[in-house]
Design a protein around this motif. Structure first.
Motif, PDB file in Angstrom:
ATOM      1  N   ALA A   9       0.818  -1.206   0.000  1.00 49.83           N
ATOM      2  CA  ALA A   9       0.000   0.000   0.000  1.00 49.83           C
ATOM      3  C   ALA A   9       0.857   1.263   0.000  1.00 49.83           C
ATOM      4  N   ASP A  10       1.947   1.230   0.748  1.00 43.36           N
ATOM      5  CA  ASP A  10       2.856   2.389   0.738  1.00 43.36           C
ATOM      6  C   ASP A  10       3.420   2.621  -0.663  1.00 43.36           C
ATOM      7  N   ALA A  11       3.770   1.537  -1.348  1.00 44.91           N
ATOM      8  CA  ALA A  11       4.310   1.666  -2.702  1.00 44.91           C
ATOM      9  C   ALA A  11       3.252   2.151  -3.692  1.00 44.91           C
ATOM     10  N   ALA A  12       1.986   1.794  -3.437  1.00 41.20           N
ATOM     11  CA  ALA A  12       0.897   2.177  -4.335  1.00 41.20           C
ATOM     12  C   ALA A  12       0.384   3.585  -4.084  1.00 41.20           C
ATOM     13  N   LEU A  13       0.785   4.211  -2.974  1.00 46.21           N
ATOM     14  CA  LEU A  13       0.233   5.513  -2.598  1.00 46.21           C
ATOM     15  C   LEU A  13       0.403   6.582  -3.680  1.00 46.21           C
ATOM     16  N   PRO A  14       1.571   6.719  -4.321  1.00 44.67           N
ATOM     17  CA  PRO A  14       1.675   7.748  -5.361  1.00 44.67           C
ATOM     18  C   PRO A  14       0.645   7.577  -6.479  1.00 44.67           C
ATOM     19  N   GLU A  15       0.384   6.323  -6.884  1.00 43.85           N
ATOM     20  CA  GLU A  15      -0.622   6.091  -7.916  1.00 43.85           C
ATOM     21  C   GLU A  15      -2.020   6.431  -7.402  1.00 43.85           C
ATOM     22  N   MET A  16      -2.291   6.105  -6.151  1.00 41.45           N
ATOM     23  CA  MET A  16      -3.590   6.437  -5.581  1.00 41.45           C
ATOM     24  C   MET A  16      -3.793   7.950  -5.531  1.00 41.45           C
ATOM     25  N   LEU A  17      -2.762   8.678  -5.154  1.00 50.59           N
ATOM     26  CA  LEU A  17      -2.877  10.138  -5.100  1.00 50.59           C
ATOM     27  C   LEU A  17      -3.057  10.740  -6.488  1.00 50.59           C
ATOM     28  N   ASP A  18      -2.403  10.147  -7.477  1.00 48.31           N
ATOM     29  CA  ASP A  18      -2.569  10.625  -8.845  1.00 48.31           C
ATOM     30  C   ASP A  18      -4.010  10.404  -9.321  1.00 48.31           C
ATOM     31  N   ASP A  19      -4.555   9.224  -9.056  1.00 48.52           N
ATOM     32  CA  ASP A  19      -5.948   8.947  -9.424  1.00 48.52           C
ATOM     33  C   ASP A  19      -6.895   9.896  -8.685  1.00 48.52           C
ATOM     34  N   LEU A  20      -6.614  10.128  -7.427  1.00 51.79           N
ATOM     35  CA  LEU A  20      -7.470  10.991  -6.612  1.00 51.79           C
ATOM     36  C   LEU A  20      -7.490  12.418  -7.142  1.00 51.79           C
ATOM     37  N   GLU A  21      -6.343  12.932  -7.513  1.00 53.16           N
ATOM     38  CA  GLU A  21      -6.298  14.296  -8.052  1.00 53.16           C
ATOM     39  C   GLU A  21      -7.187  14.425  -9.287  1.00 53.16           C
ATOM     40  N   HIS A  22      -7.119  13.443 -10.179  1.00 52.32           N
ATOM     41  CA  HIS A  22      -7.937  13.499 -11.389  1.00 52.32           C
ATOM     42  C   HIS A  22      -9.429  13.472 -11.053  1.00 52.32           C
ATOM     43  N   LEU A  23      -9.809  12.652 -10.088  1.00 52.33           N
ATOM     44  CA  LEU A  23     -11.221  12.570  -9.715  1.00 52.33           C
ATOM     45  C   LEU A  23     -11.714  13.870  -9.083  1.00 52.33           C
ATOM     46  N   ILE A  24     -10.904  14.469  -8.220  1.00 51.97           N
ATOM     47  CA  ILE A  24     -11.317  15.711  -7.571  1.00 51.97           C
ATOM     48  C   ILE A  24     -11.463  16.830  -8.592  1.00 51.97           C
ATOM     49  N   ARG A  25     -10.560  16.867  -9.552  1.00 48.94           N
ATOM     50  CA  ARG A  25     -10.621  17.931 -10.562  1.00 48.94           C
ATOM     51  C   ARG A  25     -11.777  17.731 -11.547  1.00 48.94           C
ATOM     52  N   CYS A  26     -12.279  16.515 -11.662  1.00 48.33           N
ATOM     53  CA  CYS A  26     -13.430  16.224 -12.532  1.00 48.33           C
ATOM     54  C   CYS A  26     -14.691  16.333 -11.688  1.00 48.33           C
ATOM     55  N   GLU A  27     -15.308  17.494 -11.685  1.00 47.99           N
ATOM     56  CA  GLU A  27     -16.414  17.764 -10.771  1.00 47.99           C
ATOM     57  C   GLU A  27     -17.656  16.958 -11.154  1.00 47.99           C
ATOM     58  N   SER A  28     -18.421  16.553 -10.140  1.00 46.47           N
ATOM     59  CA  SER A  28     -19.537  15.631 -10.397  1.00 46.47           C
ATOM     60  C   SER A  28     -20.736  15.895  -9.490  1.00 46.47           C
ATOM     61  N   PRO A  29     -21.335  17.089  -9.554  1.00 44.53           N
ATOM     62  CA  PRO A  29     -22.537  17.335  -8.758  1.00 44.53           C
ATOM     63  C   PRO A  29     -23.680  16.418  -9.185  1.00 44.53           C
TER      64      PRO A  29
END
Length: 388
Positions: A9-29
């Motif tokens: 999980a520690d090794a996967a964290l950078p990929e998780m943060l990258d995915d998260l940034e894209h989702l947050i920037r793609c707004e979805s009301p």
């Protein structure tokens, strides 16, 4: 020495943060179906990259939901439902006023806490079973269901959620964790109140307020009486709240009001309490002779602690194996889609997503250093549940 799942999980964290940034920037009301569809495109792409295959795209009344099914197709194979949503409460443009950032280990941005972080964790946890790192699914299965209308009460996804949950060993809900009894964040949720919504409509008779008020039948007077009656349905000792909210009455200042209405929000810990209050609303009668009509009813059944206790104990056990310390679990007033899965008799544990705070508020945030260990916990719990 760190547990192998924590190392992964520690090794996967950078990929998780990258995915998260894209989702947050793609707004979805939730109410913007075009935005929700666009968000579903992104979630689908992320999931396909991590899981190795595309989801089923389920569009119901214009709302886009996604479903991945991993493992054995056998109907009797033990299955766990991972439940998430990709819609948020934040209107388009919020990313400009609440920009995405990570500073001092704190993630900020619309929906970061509720619930894009949990969604990313669920995708990456499921991915470990897709490629065999988490465990083999030759005789077991996982469904990852990502809905698009949770924030507005799941009107199009409820039946889908209940259908996917039936027959599962358990449902793990990727909503954010809460604050524990000592105030520390990170508590899992073993109970949620059920929600009922009512509308009381009153029809009286209009008249001139100055020249012949006696010929009128005042709907506002009836409204005031009914609000007092409804407040008496609450039971603080049982944790049942009955809260009148939006109210309307009258037309002009010199007219006896002919019509009035008010809305009521009801929260209860048990099905029995929901039923008691529902029966009380059905018995409302007029005090003044005006016509009183009640509509509405139970929206979400409660997630009773009895539905969560077994999965919670297993989560505690696997957390100890990982070397993690979980806060005491909590019961909360807010509802989630976990209420539906518990309502059809499926063991359900909630709050397995982000650790942070400020859901729906300007200070919404999630903690980076909690993402990896919580994702490892999710994988370990899936392993345990599927192994029986």
């Amino acid at each position: 020495m760190s547990h192998p799942l924590l190392t992964w999980a520690d090794a996967a964290l950078p990929e998780m943060l990258d995915d998260l940034e894209h989702l947050i920037r793609c707004e979805s009301p939730s109410a913007d179906l075009t935005a929700v569809a666009r968000s579903a495109d992104l979630v689908s792409a992320i999931g396909q990259r991590r899981l190795g295959f595309a989801p089923e795209r389920l569009v119901i009344d214009g709302v886009t939901h996604l479903r991945w099914r991993l493992g054995s197709p056998a109907p009797d194979a033990p299955r766990v439902l991972l439940l998430a949503h990709h819609d948020t409460v934040w209107p388009i443009g919020s990313i400009e006023t609440h920009p995405y950032s990570i500073q001092d280990g704190v993630i900020r941005g619309p929906g970061c806490f509720d619930m894009q972080t949990g969604l990313v964790m669920g995708i990456h946890a499921a991915a470990t079973f897709a490629d065999g790192r988490g465990g083999q699914l030759s005789n077991a299965a996982i469904t990852l269901l990502v809905t698009g209308d949770e924030e507005i009460g799941s009107p199009t996804s409820r039946a889908l959620i209940e259908q996917e949950a039936r027959g599962c060993v358990a449902t793990l809900v990727l909503e954010a964790a809460g604050d524990g009894p000592d105030g520390r964040p990170g508590a899992l949720k073993i109970g949620r109140k059920g929600v009922s919504n009512y509308r009381v409509d009153i029809i009286g008779r209009a008249a001139h307020a100055g020249t012949e008020p006696e010929k009128g039948l005042n709907a506002t007077v009836e409204l005031a009486h009914q609000i007092g009656v409804v407040l008496g349905f609450a039971d603080p000792e049982a944790g049942t709240s009955v809260v009148p909210t939006v109210a309307h009455s009258g037309t002009t200042t010199n007219t006896v009001p002919a019509r009035a209405s008010f809305m009521v929000d009801v929260r209860a810990h048990t099905v029995a309490e929901q039923a008691r209050v529902d029966e009380a609303f059905a018995r409302l009668t007029s005090h003044t002779g005006a016509t009183v009509t009640v509509s509405g009813g139970v929206n979400r059944p409660p997630l009773e602690t009895s539905a969560a206790e077994g999965v919670w104990q297993r989560a505690r056990a696997v957390s100890k194996d990982l070397g993690l310390e979980l806060a005491d679990a909590i019961v909360v007033g807010g509802a989630s889609d976990g209420n539906f899965t518990a309502g059809v008799g499926v063991p359900t544990l909630d709050g397995l997503g982000a650790v942070g705070g400020g859901a729906h508020a300007d200070h919404e945030h999630a903690y980076v250093d909690e993402i990896a260990p919580r994702t490892a916990l999710l994988v370990a719990l899936l392993r345990d549940l599927l192994a029986g």
